[in-house]
Motif scaffolding. Structure first.
Motif, PDB file in Angstrom:
ATOM      1  N   ALA A  50       3.624  10.160  44.733  1.00  0.00           N
ATOM      2  CA  ALA A  50       3.720   9.858  43.733  1.00  0.00           C
ATOM      3  C   ALA A  50       3.222  10.835  43.112  1.00  0.00           C
ATOM      4  O   ALA A  50       2.286  11.941  44.245  1.00  0.00           O
ATOM      5  CB  ALA A  50       3.179   9.153  43.516  1.00  0.00           C
ATOM      6  N   CYS A  51       2.899  10.838  41.835  1.00  0.00           N
ATOM      7  CA  CYS A  51       2.351  12.182  41.044  1.00  0.00           C
ATOM      8  C   CYS A  51       0.799  12.039  41.803  1.00  0.00           C
ATOM      9  O   CYS A  51       0.837  10.667  41.570  1.00  0.00           O
ATOM     10  CB  CYS A  51       2.274  12.721  39.908  1.00  0.00           C
ATOM     11  N   LEU A 185       7.923  18.679  44.586  1.00  0.00           N
ATOM     12  CA  LEU A 185       8.403  17.659  43.899  1.00  0.00           C
ATOM     13  C   LEU A 185       8.151  15.674  44.133  1.00  0.00           C
ATOM     14  O   LEU A 185       7.770  16.172  45.254  1.00  0.00           O
ATOM     15  CB  LEU A 185      10.196  16.914  43.755  1.00  0.00           C
ATOM     16  N   ARG A 186       7.027  15.300  42.853  1.00  0.00           N
ATOM     17  CA  ARG A 186       6.738  13.713  42.788  1.00  0.00           C
ATOM     18  C   ARG A 186       7.167  13.240  41.862  1.00  0.00           C
ATOM     19  O   ARG A 186       7.595  13.119  40.639  1.00  0.00           O
ATOM     20  CB  ARG A 186       5.337  14.682  42.698  1.00  0.00           C
ATOM     21  N   ILE A 187       6.986  11.828  42.177  1.00  0.00           N
ATOM     22  CA  ILE A 187       7.502  10.449  40.994  1.00  0.00           C
ATOM     23  C   ILE A 187       6.379  10.523  40.362  1.00  0.00           C
ATOM     24  O   ILE A 187       4.740  10.233  40.750  1.00  0.00           O
ATOM     25  CB  ILE A 187       7.633   9.551  42.128  1.00  0.00           C
ATOM     26  N   VAL A 193       8.380   3.843  41.132  1.00  0.00           N
ATOM     27  CA  VAL A 193       7.518   3.921  41.961  1.00  0.00           C
ATOM     28  C   VAL A 193       7.393   2.769  42.067  1.00  0.00           C
ATOM     29  O   VAL A 193       6.578   1.961  43.627  1.00  0.00           O
ATOM     30  CB  VAL A 193       5.691   4.562  40.905  1.00  0.00           C
ATOM     31  N   SER A 194       7.766   1.634  41.462  1.00  0.00           N
ATOM     32  CA  SER A 194       7.609   0.226  41.742  1.00  0.00           C
ATOM     33  C   SER A 194       8.701  -0.529  42.161  1.00  0.00           C
ATOM     34  O   SER A 194       8.574  -1.688  43.392  1.00  0.00           O
ATOM     35  CB  SER A 194       7.648  -0.174  40.507  1.00  0.00           C
ATOM     36  N   SER A 195       9.382   1.031  43.363  1.00  0.00           N
ATOM     37  CA  SER A 195      10.787  -0.293  44.381  1.00  0.00           C
ATOM     38  C   SER A 195      10.679   1.353  45.634  1.00  0.00           C
ATOM     39  O   SER A 195      10.603   2.407  45.339  1.00  0.00           O
ATOM     40  CB  SER A 195      12.238   0.653  43.150  1.00  0.00           C
TER      41      SER A 195
END
Length: 291
Positions: A50-51, A185-187, A193-195
């Motif tokens: 994640a970012c 790359l980041r989410i 992010v919830s999966s």
């Protein structure tokens, strides 16, 4: 959490703006345990995926706590940081209601939580998707402004009959967006992010295309609602995303009226490709595996 096709007003017990009381005291210990299980699983997975904006927001809001967060407490923190609040709704709400809430810096969130036997897939977003997935990003002033601008733009798009184009922007940014960073790359999209499964698939799997963000390209691209995405769009920064949204969409919509949709399984001329996907997952039939 918006949807069209509503034939009547708010359901029984909901206010005119479709909000309801969260009734935090009404959650059972088992429901709180589901939140804790989901939280701890994602919190262990997301560092390095994640970012930093999302991870900082997660820490600032202390969403682990004793289970499902109390919206009132979360709203106090959000109000202090960016002027946003979280309001409970009974489920999906009409588009105009959803946009009005966003335009007034209110994020509508479902109050129910999934069952233990459905940790990895839900058809309708629950409180974990809405609060864990969406709310940490609202602690960032730039993203908070983007979301408000999106709500304001949604109200205008409804009057033009081009809501489907704007919905694609939300889907490929707020729900399933990727960001370019110095570390890779980041989410940042809530649907990722919830999966647990899509947090891995979106960054690691060779199947999907990963394409540089372009507003009109995104608005011409349909999306999957029943499985992992076949294409993800990569923004260079939150500032760039906000600036793109603050422009007048009128000329964009006029051009889109004459433009055909682009297939989600192929790259298009002019795409900035971070990775050309094999599409092997979708071609093999996929599976319903994400919340």
């Amino acid at each position: 959490m918006s949807a069209d096709g509503f034939a009547s007003g708010p359901p029984p017990g909901a206010r005119a703006d479709w909000t309801i009381d969260q009734d935090w005291a009404g959650y059972s210990p088992a429901e709180h345990q589901v939140w804790t299980r989901l939280y701890e699983r994602q919190a262990a997975l997301l560092p390095g995926r994640a970012c930093e904006t999302f991870l900082h927001g997660l820490e600032a809001l202390d969403l682990h706590g004793d289970g499902i967060p109390d919206f009132a407490r979360v709203s106090e923190d959000l109000q202090r940081l960016t002027g946003w609040s979280v309001v409970a709704v009974p489920g999906l709400v009409p588009d105009e209601v959803f946009f009005d809430h966003l335009a007034n810096r209110r994020f509508p969130a479902g109050r129910f939580i999934r069952k233990p036997e459905t940790l990895d897939y839900l058809q309708e977003p629950d409180v974990f998707h809405d609060v864990f997935g969406h709310v940490p990003m609202l602690t960032d002033p730039v993203f908070a402004d983007y979301m408000q601008a999106y709500g304001q733009g949604g109200l205008r798009a409804m009057g033009r009959g081009q809501l489907h184009n704007l919905a694609r922007l939300y889907w490929y940014t707020v729900e399933f967006g990727l960001m370019e960073t110095a570390s890779g790359l980041r989410i940042y999209g809530a649907g990722i992010v919830s999966s647990h499964a899509e947090s891995i698939f979106a960054l690691d799997d060779p199947s999907p295309h990963r394409i540089g963000f372009d507003l009109e390209r995104v608005m011409r691209t349909p999306y999957r609602i029943d499985d992992f995405q076949q294409v993800y769009f990569v923004i260079p920064s939150l500032d760039a995303l906000r600036e793109t949204t603050l422009q007048d969409f009128g000329p964009v919509y006029e051009r889109l009226k004459l433009a055909e949709d682009l297939p989600i399984d192929r790259a298009a001329p002019g795409d900035k490709l971070y990775s050309r996907g094999s599409q092997a997952y979708a071609e093999a039939g996929g599976r319903r595996a994400k919340p």
